[in-house]
Structure formats: structure tokens, C-alpha cells
Design a protein around this motif. Structure first.
Motif, PDB file in Angstrom:
ATOM      1  N   ARG A 246       0.810  -1.219   0.000  1.00 38.86           N
ATOM      2  CA  ARG A 246       0.000   0.000   0.000  1.00 38.86           C
ATOM      3  C   ARG A 246       0.841   1.264   0.000  1.00 38.86           C
ATOM      4  NH1 ARG A 246      -4.305  -0.874   4.572  1.00 38.86           N
ATOM      5  NH2 ARG A 246      -2.650   0.159   5.695  1.00 38.86           N
ATOM      6  N   HIS A 247       2.034   1.181   0.599  1.00 39.30           N
ATOM      7  CA  HIS A 247       2.811   2.392   0.808  1.00 39.30           C
ATOM      8  C   HIS A 247       4.073   2.388  -0.023  1.00 39.30           C
ATOM      9  CE1 HIS A 247       0.471   3.803   4.280  1.00 39.30           C
ATOM     10  NE2 HIS A 247       0.322   2.536   4.539  1.00 39.30           N
ATOM     11  N   ARG A 276      10.899   8.814  10.193  1.00 36.55           N
ATOM     12  CA  ARG A 276      10.389   9.939   9.414  1.00 36.55           C
ATOM     13  C   ARG A 276       8.903  10.137   9.709  1.00 36.55           C
ATOM     14  NH1 ARG A 276      13.434   6.653   5.349  1.00 36.55           N
ATOM     15  NH2 ARG A 276      15.550   7.493   5.438  1.00 36.55           N
ATOM     16  N   ALA A 277       8.477  11.356   9.601  1.00 35.51           N
ATOM     17  CA  ALA A 277       7.080  11.684   9.864  1.00 35.51           C
ATOM     18  C   ALA A 277       6.171  10.956   8.878  1.00 35.51           C
ATOM     19  CB  ALA A 277       6.872  13.188   9.756  1.00 35.51           C
ATOM     20  N   GLY A 278       5.083  10.370   9.380  1.00 37.64           N
ATOM     21  CA  GLY A 278       4.110   9.703   8.531  1.00 37.64           C
ATOM     22  C   GLY A 278       4.586   8.413   7.921  1.00 37.64           C
ATOM     23  N   GLU A 279       5.523   7.733   8.573  1.00 33.86           N
ATOM     24  CA  GLU A 279       6.137   6.524   8.023  1.00 33.86           C
ATOM     25  C   GLU A 279       5.796   5.309   8.873  1.00 33.86           C
ATOM     26  OE1 GLU A 279      10.653   5.322   6.638  1.00 33.86           O
ATOM     27  OE2 GLU A 279      10.394   6.320   8.570  1.00 33.86           O
ATOM     28  N   THR A 441      -0.954   7.278   9.601  1.00 29.97           N
ATOM     29  CA  THR A 441       0.254   7.763   8.934  1.00 29.97           C
ATOM     30  C   THR A 441      -0.080   8.865   7.937  1.00 29.97           C
ATOM     31  OG1 THR A 441       0.102   5.913   7.365  1.00 29.97           O
ATOM     32  CG2 THR A 441       1.549   5.635   9.252  1.00 29.97           C
ATOM     33  N   ASP A 442      -1.256   8.774   7.331  1.00 28.83           N
ATOM     34  CA  ASP A 442      -1.670   9.857   6.427  1.00 28.83           C
ATOM     35  C   ASP A 442      -1.798  11.178   7.185  1.00 28.83           C
ATOM     36  OD1 ASP A 442      -1.720   8.187   4.254  1.00 28.83           O
ATOM     37  OD2 ASP A 442      -3.881   7.804   4.350  1.00 28.83           O
TER      38      ASP A 442
END
Length: 501
Positions: A246-247, A276-279, A441-442
């Protein structure tokens, strides 16, 4: 054969723990017993040692049927066990532990001189002739305590020795010392069942191996005739079918956290990690490889004894869970019943726990605010409960897991550690939790996802770090995240691909 197990079956309410399991152990053999969590290893050992009565099947020792009714009965028959947590009395002396229950006497009184002499004679055969048997056992290292426990078990039993994760708390040097003792016992003709999650140790020490999975016998093979990749396939039962990913790797996102040289002696080797942010960072490895130990040192449950952590504002103090929470960390542990939920408290009280801890107990959250918070997350996560006041222990496993997640989401962490968040829950709840991970995460939250399910890691992760024998050994990114690569990384160390941020 020294020990023969045939068609052993054991059922607990609602669970078939062992299904016609078989095992053979020869004299003078180290036989590894392998399998992931829930495979049936512990139940089999408990049937052999009289903790559980089998439902059907037979056990033979030296060709004679046996039915041990207790651990003492098993010892009398010749079967001894040494566990990861040494089951001796640290406040007694080494000599007292070695002779407990059978102390030598003189004129009806315990003879301290003979007890010490007997203990010294016993330990001399294990390379511990320098140990002062008059000192308390607890004053010695775990490695020495393990060898003392082995010496006692062999003295009491003398035919079959079961070693259940004996090296889990030992370093490399202590492990090799223990292995020299085990090899010596093998030469003396003992049959040794060796349970370990460390595959390097299994291949180094064992003559044969048996794999259990879901309570069933999968394979018995000579160690020299198999390899790590085949062994892992037997243990996990994975078909090499890739899940949809998905990512994509978020290389462009800003670093949120930096960990450098973090470690804890005997738990996890030093590792570096950039978050990392959103990871979503996946953590893959066999049970006992160091996945949970990694999470524990990051959250301060087991404080790191080396290394440092920073964010964009400076150095972080993560020495305790309270400090980690203050820094915006959350942790949903693997064992939700023991470490996650407080079963007797209500859904409302469980959800408010982390937020209350961060706020401080001197400033209690008003009950009206707690109710509003709980009802909001009951709705958002679709927690199936008749009321926010219902005891969490009365909910299903999937709903209990959602309550644990709601607790951490309520404090809006920037870094959330999820250790096996979908284990033991139904398919619907499983899909909902994975969907929630994507949503979080989004919104910018960073997640460390620990999972035994490779499909789950493939679907959710931007990066996957592979942990083996307490060490981060490889990192996979983007299209590299596939089952074959994960298994190969678990099976074969490649120093050139050692995990880095």
C-alpha cells in the motif's frame, strides 16, 4: 531410542494444543525443538514433565511406558528441566541449592561440610571448580546460575535434560561456556532437548531438529541436512505469495526522531534508526529475535544502557515509559491481556489511562471528559461494547485491542509502537486495524509495526528492518519488501546489508 513420543494429543477448552505429535530422542543427542509462539512446544514439555496430563498418545523412556504425574515424578523417572528463568533459590548458597531436598546428614543433622564437599565435587565436572559454594547463588552471574541449575537437574534426573531457552539472558561468551557444558553432557550419554529461538545456536549445537506448528509435527531432520531458509519455511508455513503493497517509501519526509547506538546488554545489540514523519517502519524476525526488545528499549520499558536519541529540538530522555510518554511516544504491547488492558477497569478508564499518566495523577481528568473521550473513540474505532462503563475483560480480543489503541490515540502520539496489533483477533477487526494504521500515517503519525505476518508488513510498511539473534541485520525498502527477501534476511546474515537508517 532413549525417549519416544507417539500420537501425543492435548486439548484445552476451545484449543487443540497438541495434535498427534511425535518426537524421538536418542542418548548422546542434542535435539532442537522449534516453532513459533503457539506451536505447542511448551505444552509438549509440560506433558513430558508431568505438569499436564496428556489426553491420548504414549511416552516411553528406555522402552518402558511412562505417565509422569508431577515434575517430581518426572525427575524420579529421569527427566529434568532447566528454564530461561532459573528456578532455584538465589538467597540460599550454591551448595544448598545443589543439595536441596537431599542434604547429607550426620546424626540426624545436616552436615554442612559434606554438603559443601558434595557441591564442589559436582561443580568440578562442569568447569566451575572456582565457584565458592558457600556464597549465595544470587551473587553469581546468570550463566553460573544456569550451569548450577543444570548440575542439579542432571543429579536429580540423569537421563533426559530439557533446556528451555537457556541462553535468552546470556551474552556470547556466557553462551559458549554453557554450550561446552551441554556438549560434555552429550558425551556422557544424556539425551538433551534444546529449545531456542536463536537459529545460529540451533545449527551450532544440535544433532537433529523437530519443528512443531499449530500443535502438529511438521518435520524431524538432521541439522546437517537442512538449511536456515528451509527451517524458517517449516516454522512459519508461509507460501511465497506476495501481498499488495500500500505504501511507497517516503524518502522525502522530514526526520522526526533519530536513535544512535541504542542497545541493552543481553537484550538487543546496538542499532541506529531514523524515524520519518508519517512513516510505517516494519520490524520482522522470528519470535525471540529481538523485535519486542527493540520496542522495549525505545519506550523505556527496558532502559537502554548505551546510545542516544534526538528529535529536532534536541536530546531525548527515554529512560522510563513515563519519560517516553512525555516525549510523545505510545506503545501497544504484544500481550494485551497482561501488559495492555486492565481487565477489571471499564472501557472508559482504560482509554483514559495514558492521557492521565501524561497529565499527572495530581490533576485527575474529570469523569465527564473521560466519558466524552471514550464515547468518541468507541465510535471512531467501532469498539463493540454495550457501554463505556463495561469492563474491558468482558470484550472480545479484537475489541480489547481497539481499546488499547484508543488509549494511545487519545494522547495523540507522534511515534506509536504496535507490537503484534492483529494477533488473535478476527478477520474483520484485523482489516480495520490495518486500515487505521494507514489513516494515522496519512495524518503524519510515525509507526513502528512489529508483526509475524509478512503479508501484513508488506502491505503496511515503507521500510522493513529484519532482526535476527538480537541484532538488526538488514533493511528493505520499497519494492525490496517481499516475502523471499525477508526470509532470506532472517536466515542468512549479510553484513553489507546491515540495517541502517
Amino acid at each position: 531410542m532413549l525417549l519416544t513420543v507417539r500420537d501425543l494429543t492435548k486439548t484445552f477448552p476451545g484449543t487443540l494444543a497438541l495434535d498427534n505429535v511425535r518426537l524421538d530422542l536418542a542418548a548422546g543427542e542434542v535435539h532442537a525443538l522449534l516453532g513459533e509462539n503457539g506451536a505447542g512446544k511448551s505444552t509438549l514439555i509440560k506433558c513430558l514433565t508431568g505438569v499436564h496430563a496428556r489426553d491420548s498418545g504414549r511416552i516411553e523412556l528406555d522402552g518402558h511406558p511412562i505417565s509422569p504425574a508431577s515434575t517430581h515424578d518426572a525427575q524420579e523417572l529421569g527427566i529434568g528441566t532447566v528454564y530461561q528463568e532459573v528456578n532455584l533459590l538465589p538467597n540460599l548458597t550454591v551448595a544448598e541449592n545443589l543439595t536441596f531436598g537431599r542434604q547429607p546428614t550426620r546424626f540426624g543433622m545436616v552436615s554442612g561440610r559434606r554438603m559443601r564437599a558434595d557441591a564442589e565435587e559436582m561443580l568440578a565436572g562442569y568447569g566451575l571448580d572456582q565457584v565458592n559454594v558457600s556464597r549465595e547463588l544470587g551473587s553469581y552471574s546468570v550463566a553460573v546460575q544456569q550451569i548450577v541449575a543444570i548440575a542439579r537437574a542432571v543429579a536429580l534426573s540423569g537421563k533426559v535434560l530439557i533446556l528451555d531457552e537457556p541462553t535468552a539472558s546470556l551474552d556470547a561468551r556466557e553462551t559458549e561456556t554453557l554450550f561446552e557444558v551441554v556438549r560434555g553432557l552429550r558425551e556422557r550419554g544424556l539425551g538433551i532437548i534444546f529449545i531456542s529461538h536463536f537459529l545460529d545456536q540451533v545449527f551450532s549445537l544440535s544433532d537433529r531438529m523437530t519443528v512443531l506448528r499449530n500443535g502438529q509435527h511438521i518435520v524431524t531432520e538432521k541439522t546437517s541436512k537442512t538449511n536456515r531458509v528451509e527451517l524458517i519455511h517449516h516454522m512459519l508455513g508461509h507460501e511465497l505469495v506476495e501481498a499488495e503493497q500500500r505504501h511507497a517509501a517516503r524518502k522525502g519526509c522530514a526526520d522526526l526522531l533519530t536513535f544512535k547506538g541504542i542497545s541493552r546488554r543481553g537484550k538487543i545489540e546496538p542499532f541506529d534508526l531514523d524515524v520519518r514523519a508519517g512513516e510505517v517502519i516494519g520490524l520482522a524476525g522470528l519470535l525471540g529475535s529481538g523485535r519486542t526488545e527493540t520496542a522495549d528499549v525505545l519506550f523505556g520499558r527496558t532502559p537502554a544502557d548505551r546510545g542516544e536519541a534526538w528529535d529536532t529540538q534536541g536530546k531525548l530522555n527515554l529512560s522510563t515509559p513515563r519519560m517516553a510518554i512525555a516525549e510523545g511516544f505510545g506503545y501497544a504491547p504484544e500481550d494485551r491481556k497482561t501488559d495492555g488492558i486492565v481487565a477489571d477497569l471499564s472501557v472508559r478508564e482504560n482509554i483514559a489511562l495514558a492521557l492521565q499518566a501524561r497529565r499527572g495523577w495530581a490533576r485527575p481528568i474529570p469523569q465527564a471528559e473521560q466519558k466524552k473521550l471514550a464515547n468518541d473513540y468507541i465510535r471512531r474505532l467501532d469498539i463493540r461494547t454495550s457501554s463505556a462503563e463495561k469492563a474491558v475483560g468482558d470484550l472480545s480480543g479484537g475489541n480489547q485491542q481497539k481499546v488499547v489503541l484508543a488509549r494511545w490515540l487519545a494522547m495523540n502520539p507522534r511515534f506509536l509502537i504496535l507490537d503484534e496489533p492483529t494477533r488473535g483477533i478476527d478477520v474483520g477487526a484485523h482489516a480495520e486495524i490495518l486500515r487505521l494504521i494507514g489513516d494515522l500515517t496519512d495524518q503524519g503519525m510515525s509507526i513502528l509495526l512489529i508483526s509475524s505476518e509478512f503479508d501484513e508488513l508488506i502491505a503496511a510498511s515503507d521500510r522493513v528492518i529484519v532482526v535476527r539473534d538480537r541484532e538488526h541485520v538488514s533493511q528493505l525498502v520499497g519494492e525490496e519488501i517481499e516475502t523471499n527477501r525477508i526470509i532470506n534476511a532472517i536466515a542468512t546474515r549479510d553484513d553489507a546489508e546491515r540495517a541502517t537508517s
